[in-house]
Design an enzyme around this catalytic site. Structure first.
Site, short mmCIF file in Angstrom:
data_model
loop_
_atom_site.label_atom_id
_atom_site.label_comp_id
_atom_site.label_asym_id
_atom_site.label_seq_id
_atom_site.Cartn_x
_atom_site.Cartn_y
_atom_site.Cartn_z
N ARG A 260 0.76 -1.11 0.15
CA ARG A 260 0.03 0.17 0.05
C ARG A 260 0.91 1.22 0.03
NH1 ARG A 260 -4.43 -1.75 4.45
NH2 ARG A 260 -5.05 -3.68 3.43
N ARG A 275 2.78 2.32 10.31
CA ARG A 275 1.97 2.53 9.09
C ARG A 275 3.13 2.18 7.97
NH1 ARG A 275 -2.43 4.77 7.39
NH2 ARG A 275 -3.09 5.66 9.64
N GLU A 347 -5.43 -0.67 15.18
CA GLU A 347 -6.36 -1.35 14.56
C GLU A 347 -5.40 -2.67 13.81
OE1 GLU A 347 -7.81 -1.67 10.13
OE2 GLU A 347 -7.98 0.21 11.13
N SER A 350 -9.94 -5.47 10.32
CA SER A 350 -11.38 -4.79 10.05
C SER A 350 -12.02 -5.90 9.43
CB SER A 350 -11.27 -3.51 9.12
OG SER A 350 -10.63 -2.53 9.34
N ARG A 389 1.53 -4.70 13.24
CA ARG A 389 0.87 -4.12 14.28
C ARG A 389 0.62 -5.25 15.47
NH1 ARG A 389 -3.52 0.68 12.45
NH2 ARG A 389 -1.94 2.02 11.46
#
Length: 422
Positions: A260, A275, A347, A350, A389
């Protein structure tokens, strides 16, 4: 992709979804073009019916030796009008398809309305560890232990990349292998190893294209995209297929690297591994019937949270508000783990229900019974779970007073019996 009938009948809901999800589609233009398309389609069909009847009359006239010239001349004009109408219809269909491809999915009725400030914490588990003196953030802890080298990663690839080594790389691999084993052996998922490079239509099917093109990497000259998640490859495994009802639900799990660009996120969570542009993730994907859709989402969340509980990591489940939902999602729960070194919730999954939004784009259908007209399946996915994470959470929650990292009990067999790093 939304049903065009739904767009016609519920324009206010669609317009609000476009606003909530920061879309830029002119819905009034869509409705206007759709109205023109339907009107023109009816007119052309009437002209074609008139031409067919006239052709039969002309044939009879010729057979009877009568003059068919005026009728033939009239039909030339009709044929020209049909040709022009068909060309306009083709152009309208292309324009409508392009516009409708940018309309986001509608949030479910029970989704909170508003931006991320309206997200709802629906439940919590465990007690977060206090961020006291001497508790290091993961980037300092990893550097001291010699298991994380961000400088070396930056030298070879630039910012936003990580390099794990020694027991750090082994700990990440242990997490991945344990995640997969739980999903496959205990929860009944079928493991897949799918391509990491895909064509445009695969990303269109899952909703990344055209909206998220700037957030992904594409190769030249092949025009193949590096996947942002294994969801893309696994969902497209069933593209253009018609399943039998007794095959559903279908549940797959896959590990993959994810790529990404993180366009538009400059300055956010830039320290350490929070990130990054390349990371690893285990992804769960489900295909089901509309009737089972909601229950499957709750099961998906449970399949991910059981991993967090066995690792004894405090977490919370957050229902996302309409303005914080992804483009293709109708409903989503974020799973967030508390990490004391950075003193924040991270997070790590999801879990989303897309209803029939992805299946319409990827043409995935099922028959309720043999010979029945195919209906659209419902698709769901969720991280089970996402690195790095999760690695951050383990490092920071399991660090000891003397600067080591205890290995969580479920991971010890995957670490070859190692109980502590450092």
């Amino acid at each position: 992709m939304l049903d065009r009938k739904l767009i016609r009948e519920h324009p206010d809901r669609v317009r609000q979804a476009i606003l909530d999800k920061r879309g830029a589609v002119d819905l009034d233009l869509v409705l206007s073009l759709d109205e023109e398309w339907r009107r023109l389609l009816g007119e052309v069909e009437q002209l074609k019916a008139r031409r067919n009847a006239a052709n039969e009359d002309i044939a009879r006239r010729k057979q009877a030796g009568q003059d068919a010239g005026p009728a033939i001349a009239e039909m030339r004009d009709v044929s020209e009008r049909i040709k022009a109408g068909d060309e306009r219809i083709t152009a309208l269909v292309a324009e409508l398809d392009a516009l409708e491809a940018c309309i986001p999915n509608l949030p479910d009725q029970d989704v909170p309305r508003g931006d991320e400030r309206h997200n709802q914490v629906v439940r919590t588990w465990g007690t977060p560890r206090s961020s006291g003196p001497g508790l290091l953030p993961h980037w300092e802890l990893g550097q001291r232990l010699g298991i994380l080298d961000l400088e070396a990663a930056a030298r070879m690839s630039g910012s936003g990349f990580i390099l794990l080594k020694g027991e750090g790389a082994r700990l990440e691999r242990a997490l991945i292998n344990w995640f997969l084993d739980v999903h496959v052996r205990e929860q009944g998922y079928l493991e897949m190893s799918a391509p990491y490079l895909v064509r445009d239509h695969a990303l269109f099917g899952t909703g990344q294209l055209p909206k998220l093109a700037d957030d992904m990497y594409v190769t030249a000259p092949d025009q193949l995209w590096l996947i942002p998640t294994a969801e893309v490859s696994v969902t497209n495994y069933l593209r253009e297929q018609v399943l039998e009802g007794d095959q559903l639900p279908v549940r797959f799990v896959a590990f993959s690297p994810c790529f990404r660009r993180e366009a538009g996120s400059a300055g956010k969570d830039t320290r350490g591994m929070l990130r990054v542009h390349q990371f690893h993730k285990v992804e769960m994907v489900r295909f089901t019937t509309p009737q089972r859709s909601e229950a499957e989402l709750e099961e998906l969340v449970a399949d991910a949270t059981v991993l967090l509980e066995r690792l004894e990591l405090p977490y919370r489940v957050v229902k996302l508000a309409s303005g914080d939902l992804g483009f293709a999602a109708a409903k989503c729960y974020d799973l967030e783990v508390f990490s004391p070194g950075v003193d924040t919730w991270l997070e790590v999954s999801s879990c989303s229900n897309f209803r029939d939004f992805q299946s319409r784009r990827a043409q995935i259908r099922y028959r309720t019974q043999k010979g029945a007209k195919p209906a659209w399946v419902h698709t769901l996915n969720g991280s089970g779970l996402a690195l790095p994470r999760m690695l951050v959470a383990v490092m920071e929650n399991y660090q000891t007073k003397d600067g080591a990292i205890r290995v969580p009990e479920p991971l010890i067999p995957y670490m070859g019996g190692v109980r502590q790093i450092g």
